[in-house]
Design a protein around this motif. Structure first.
Motif, PDB file in Angstrom:
ATOM      1  N   TRP A 118       0.845  -1.197   0.000  1.00 41.96           N
ATOM      2  CA  TRP A 118       0.000   0.000   0.000  1.00 41.96           C
ATOM      3  C   TRP A 118       0.880   1.247   0.000  1.00 41.96           C
ATOM      4  O   TRP A 118       0.663   2.176  -0.781  1.00 41.96           O
ATOM      5  CB  TRP A 118      -0.952  -0.006   1.203  1.00 41.96           C
ATOM      6  N   GLU A 119       1.880   1.266   0.856  1.00 42.65           N
ATOM      7  CA  GLU A 119       2.789   2.423   0.911  1.00 42.65           C
ATOM      8  C   GLU A 119       3.498   2.637  -0.418  1.00 42.65           C
ATOM      9  O   GLU A 119       3.658   3.781  -0.861  1.00 42.65           O
ATOM     10  CB  GLU A 119       3.801   2.249   2.047  1.00 42.65           C
ATOM     11  N   GLU A 129      -4.840   7.371  -1.098  1.00 43.55           N
ATOM     12  CA  GLU A 129      -5.207   7.688   0.293  1.00 43.55           C
ATOM     13  C   GLU A 129      -6.587   8.359   0.342  1.00 43.55           C
ATOM     14  O   GLU A 129      -7.390   8.052   1.229  1.00 43.55           O
ATOM     15  CB  GLU A 129      -4.161   8.584   0.952  1.00 43.55           C
TER      16      GLU A 129
END
Length: 148
Positions: A118-119, A129
């Motif tokens: 995800w990062e 986000e």
């Protein structure tokens, strides 16, 4: 069963700008369209879970080792995108990434894999986000492992 050859004959998205992007990407053999608004994109062909017909769409991607990584965000919609639901029914997919055509097997990232992936994907496209904030569902991250 989606394979790389399905990229040519698949049905496109109903969304005009996505359809136009995919058609340019595929029509040029990947010479045009890989980069979209400064972002790396691939064309994903899945098998429709109801129709059995190939479907295609363009997605922003990242990498993890040999795997291609895509995010099933659908702009933060409350439901998963059709392409993701198609992959749940049949995980084999055709992929055009740049000029490279391949067949891949899809799987949803495990809980342990999800955080770092995800990062990585948010670093590529920070708007993910915003999408996550719009929905109650956990947005799936999909790994596409080349088979050929």
């Amino acid at each position: 069963m989606a394979v790389a050859a399905d990229i040519e004959r698949a049905t496109d998205s109903r969304t005009d700008w996505v359809r136009e992007h995919v058609q340019r990407y595929v029509g040029s053999g990947g010479a045009e369209g890989h980069e979209w608004r400064g972002l790396p994109t691939l064309v994903l062909a899945t098998t429709g879970r109801s129709t059995g017909e190939p479907r295609r769409t363009a997605l922003i991607y990242g990498t993890s080792g040999e795997d291609l990584v895509v995010v099933a965000s659908q702009g933060g919609a409350p439901e998963d995108p059709q392409w993701y639901r198609n992959l749940q029914a049949d995980p084999q997919a055709g992929v055009l990434v740049g000029t490279r055509r391949l067949t891949a097997r899809a799987r949803t990232a495990s809980a342990d894999e999800r955080g770092p992936l995800w990062e990585r994907m948010v670093a590529i496209y920070p708007t993910y986000e915003d999408y996550a904030a719009r929905t109650d569902r956990e947005i799936p991250i999909v790994l596409l492992t080349p088979e050929d």
